[in-house]
Design an enzyme around this catalytic site. Structure first.
Site, PDB file in Angstrom:
ATOM      1  N   THR A  84       0.869  -1.187   0.000  1.00 16.22           N
ATOM      2  CA  THR A  84       0.000   0.000   0.000  1.00 16.22           C
ATOM      3  C   THR A  84       0.904   1.235   0.000  1.00 16.22           C
ATOM      4  O   THR A  84       2.134   1.126  -0.028  1.00 16.22           O
ATOM      5  CB  THR A  84      -0.934   0.013   1.234  1.00 16.22           C
ATOM      6  OG1 THR A  84      -0.136   0.109   2.415  1.00 16.22           O
ATOM      7  CG2 THR A  84      -1.790  -1.248   1.300  1.00 16.22           C
ATOM      8  N   LYS A  95      14.874   5.481   3.120  1.00 19.92           N
ATOM      9  CA  LYS A  95      15.784   4.416   2.669  1.00 19.92           C
ATOM     10  C   LYS A  95      17.138   4.514   3.388  1.00 19.92           C
ATOM     11  O   LYS A  95      17.754   3.486   3.708  1.00 19.92           O
ATOM     12  CB  LYS A  95      15.956   4.499   1.152  1.00 19.92           C
ATOM     13  CG  LYS A  95      14.658   4.113   0.412  1.00 19.92           C
ATOM     14  CD  LYS A  95      14.691   4.512  -1.045  1.00 19.92           C
ATOM     15  CE  LYS A  95      13.458   4.020  -1.774  1.00 19.92           C
ATOM     16  NZ  LYS A  95      13.305   4.599  -3.121  1.00 19.92           N
TER      17      LYS A  95
HETATM   18  N1  NAI Z   1       6.484   1.642  -7.674  1.00 15.26           N
HETATM   19  C1  NAI Z   1       7.767   1.479  -7.344  1.00 15.26           C
HETATM   20  O1  NAI Z   1       8.656   1.558  -8.192  1.00 15.26           O
HETATM   21  C2  NAI Z   1       8.146   1.147  -5.959  1.00 15.26           C
HETATM   22  C3  NAI Z   1       7.231   1.213  -4.939  1.00 15.26           C
HETATM   23  N2  NAI Z   1       7.602   0.931  -3.664  1.00 15.26           N
HETATM   24  C4  NAI Z   1       6.604   1.002  -2.597  1.00 15.26           C
HETATM   25  O2  NAI Z   1       5.665  -0.050  -2.812  1.00 15.26           O
HETATM   26  C5  NAI Z   1       4.359   0.356  -2.385  1.00 15.26           C
HETATM   27  C6  NAI Z   1       3.385   0.177  -3.532  1.00 15.26           C
HETATM   28  O3  NAI Z   1       3.819   0.935  -4.625  1.00 15.26           O
HETATM   29  P1  NAI Z   1       2.900   1.076  -5.926  1.00 15.26           P
HETATM   30  O4  NAI Z   1       2.199  -0.185  -6.189  1.00 15.26           O
HETATM   31  O5  NAI Z   1       3.760   1.691  -6.961  1.00 15.26           O
HETATM   32  O6  NAI Z   1       1.856   2.147  -5.414  1.00 15.26           O
HETATM   33  P2  NAI Z   1       0.425   2.460  -5.989  1.00 15.26           P
HETATM   34  O7  NAI Z   1       0.098   3.825  -5.550  1.00 15.26           O
HETATM   35  O8  NAI Z   1       0.372   2.114  -7.439  1.00 15.26           O
HETATM   36  O9  NAI Z   1      -0.500   1.397  -5.248  1.00 15.26           O
HETATM   37  C7  NAI Z   1      -0.791   1.449  -3.893  1.00 15.26           C
HETATM   38  C8  NAI Z   1      -2.141   0.821  -3.726  1.00 15.26           C
HETATM   39  O10 NAI Z   1      -2.415   0.713  -2.339  1.00 15.26           O
HETATM   40  C9  NAI Z   1      -3.781   0.978  -2.156  1.00 15.26           C
HETATM   41  N3  NAI Z   1      -3.968   1.431  -0.773  1.00 15.26           N
HETATM   42  C10 NAI Z   1      -3.566   2.594  -0.236  1.00 15.26           C
HETATM   43  N4  NAI Z   1      -3.932   2.667   1.061  1.00 15.26           N
HETATM   44  C11 NAI Z   1      -4.580   1.518   1.343  1.00 15.26           C
HETATM   45  C12 NAI Z   1      -5.214   0.994   2.484  1.00 15.26           C
HETATM   46  N5  NAI Z   1      -5.283   1.692   3.614  1.00 15.26           N
HETATM   47  N6  NAI Z   1      -5.810  -0.218   2.407  1.00 15.26           N
HETATM   48  C13 NAI Z   1      -5.769  -0.939   1.249  1.00 15.26           C
HETATM   49  N7  NAI Z   1      -5.201  -0.481   0.121  1.00 15.26           N
HETATM   50  C14 NAI Z   1      -4.610   0.719   0.159  1.00 15.26           C
HETATM   51  C15 NAI Z   1      -4.126   2.065  -3.155  1.00 15.26           C
HETATM   52  O11 NAI Z   1      -5.518   2.092  -3.441  1.00 15.26           O
HETATM   53  C16 NAI Z   1      -3.277   1.671  -4.357  1.00 15.26           C
HETATM   54  O12 NAI Z   1      -3.989   0.886  -5.277  1.00 15.26           O
HETATM   55  C17 NAI Z   1       4.508   1.810  -1.911  1.00 15.26           C
HETATM   56  O13 NAI Z   1       4.660   1.794  -0.519  1.00 15.26           O
HETATM   57  C18 NAI Z   1       5.792   2.277  -2.580  1.00 15.26           C
HETATM   58  O14 NAI Z   1       6.454   3.260  -1.832  1.00 15.26           O
HETATM   59  C19 NAI Z   1       8.867   0.516  -3.341  1.00 15.26           C
HETATM   60  C20 NAI Z   1       9.808   0.384  -4.309  1.00 15.26           C
HETATM   61  C21 NAI Z   1       9.552   0.768  -5.692  1.00 15.26           C
HETATM   62  N1  LIG Z   2       9.069   6.353  -5.640  1.00 19.10           N
HETATM   63  C1  LIG Z   2      10.205   5.530  -5.398  1.00 19.10           C
HETATM   64  C2  LIG Z   2       9.819   4.101  -5.623  1.00 19.10           C
HETATM   65  C3  LIG Z   2      10.754   3.171  -4.984  1.00 19.10           C
HETATM   66  O1  LIG Z   2      10.993   3.209  -3.780  1.00 19.10           O
HETATM   67  C4  LIG Z   2      11.328   5.895  -6.338  1.00 19.10           C
HETATM   68  O2  LIG Z   2      11.074   6.631  -7.295  1.00 19.10           O
HETATM   69  O3  LIG Z   2      12.455   5.460  -6.100  1.00 19.10           O
END
Ligand code: NAI
Ligand SMILES: N[C@@H](CC=O)C(=O)O
Length: 346
Positions: A99, A227
């Site tokens: 999330t 990080k």
């Molecule tokens: N996208 C990336 O390249 C990377 C992301 N991350 C981390 O991974 C996690 C997910 O990233 P993404 O999938 O890109 O984000 P995203 O924004 O695409 O998806 C997050 C999802 O979580 C859901 N969500 C938010 N609050 C919620 C809750 N209280 N209960 C249930 N669902 C909830 C949202 O509706 C959304 O669909 C984040 O914490 C992000 O910081 C870490 C490394 C890289």
């Molecule tokens: N928003 C972050 C996603 C990975 O943690 C980034 O751009 O590095």
């Protein structure tokens, strides 16, 4: 053959990417990794939730439209996100928590992790909040319950820096590190060098799935600060809090600054670093630095990240690879499950 039952908490870019990997590669994993994966539940604040103890069709999950309450379109699905039910009662062995990262208090993701760990369910997560802000407590809880709390994707996405530094560099005596630890800000700086405006570059990073839900966290350094806390606490045995790390970002760097740097054979980079001082304390910071183009981090472009570990026995050991991206980060969840299989698998 082991079959892991997994529930996905949050179904945005990363966990949808994970469902895509399951849809495409389960048969390959059976041979190569010795396990398969069955998705038994999904919950998402926006999309709703669904539980199917016999397993959900991963292809059907991937194809789900991004519409409010979309899970209600599937048999047995609901427009409401029943997070607690999915975490505690879907029959999952592992929760994949992805999330939003909340950089202030790590909630509600920390509560989701706690619910799972208290109920004897392994957790894999890419969310930086719970680890940076409540890592010690969650790790202790996992240890007490003899289950795993894994978070390789929290730093540098699918590039395995945490395990590499903790396991492969154990004994080399890491004294500090400096790195480009945010894909979005590095992508923005790279695109601005090629003539894009700051706002357009941020928009592109959002469309490519790199940015945080609120990209301020990327461009103001707050994401890198989490990080840095994670790496410093893991590798330097520091007990840093977020407030211990001085932090600034890239939003004040203009197109003119970037052009001038280029003309002088230099590049602006957002650098997160930590160093062990002579008295044993650890000093850490996040700031934009002007690097000469001969610096090993100056040529790292786009969403690629790199970190240089300063070790006593080997000198600098530098690792570079994807720092963001949906499939790249989903791979980190897989690598965490591989670690669970190695440590706890039957
Ligand atoms: N996208 C990336 O390249 C990377 C992301 N991350 C981390 O991974 C996690 C997910 O990233 P993404 O999938 O890109 O984000 P995203 O924004 O695409 O998806 C997050 C999802 O979580 C859901 N969500 C938010 N609050 C919620 C809750 N209280 N209960 C249930 N669902 C909830 C949202 O509706 C959304 O669909 C984040 O914490 C992000 O910081 C870490 C490394 C890289
Ligand atoms: N928003 C972050 C996603 C990975 O943690 C980034 O751009 O590095």
């Amino acid at each position: 053959m082991t079959e892991y039952k997994i529930a996905l908490v949050g179904f945005g870019g990363v966990n949808r990417g994970f469902a895509q990997l399951v849809a495409d590669r389960n048969a390959e994993w059976k041979e190569a990794l010795g396990f398969t994966i069955k998705i038994v539940g999904v919950t998402d604040l926006f999309l709703g939730s669904i539980v199917a103890k016999d397993g959900l069709d991963a292809k059907q999950l991937v194809a789900l439209p991004v519409e409010k309450g979309a899970f209600a379109q599937l048999p047995g699905g609901n427009a409401e996100a029943f997070n607690e039910t999915v975490i505690k009662h879907s029959g999952a062995d592992i929760i994949a928590e992805a999330t939003f990262t909340n950089p202030v208090d790590g909630e509600p993701a920390t509560t989701f992790c706690r619910w799972a760990l208290e109920n004897g369910i392994h957790v894999v997560t890419t969310n930086k909040g719970p680890i940076a802000l409540h890592g010690a407590e969650l790790k202790a809880l996992a240890r007490r319950n003899q289950i795993a709390f894994e978070y390789e994707g929290a730093v540098m996405s699918g590039t395995p820096v945490i395990r590499l530094a903790k396991q492969a560099l154990a004994g080399a005596n890491v004294q500090g590190f400096e790195g480009i630890l945010n894909g979005t800000s590095n992508y923005v700086l790279t695109q601005m060098k090629d003539g894009l405006t700051f706002n357009d570059a941020v928009l592109q990073a959002q469309q490519l799935g790199y940015a945080e839900a609120d990209p301020t966290a990327d461009v103001e350094g707050f994401d890198v600060r989490l990080k840095v806390v994670i790496l410093a606490n893991e590798l330097l045995n520091a007990r840093l809090n977020v407030s211990d790390v001085a932090c600034s970002g890239i939003s004040s760097i203009s197109a003119q600054d970037i052009a001038q740097a280029s003309a002088n054979g230099a590049s602006w980079k957002l650098i997160g670093s930590a160093v062990r001082e002579a008295d044993g304390s650890v000093r850490a910071s996040v700031e934009a630095r002007l690097l000469s183009n001969s610096h090993p981090l100056a040529g790292i472009s786009g969403a690629t990240n790199a970190v240089s570990f300063n070790t006593e026995l080997l000198g600098a050991v530098t690792v570079s690879g994807p720092g963001a991206g949906r499939i790249e980060t989903a791979f980190a969840l897989l690598s965490d499950i591989v670690a669970i299989h190695t440590a706890h698998g039957k």
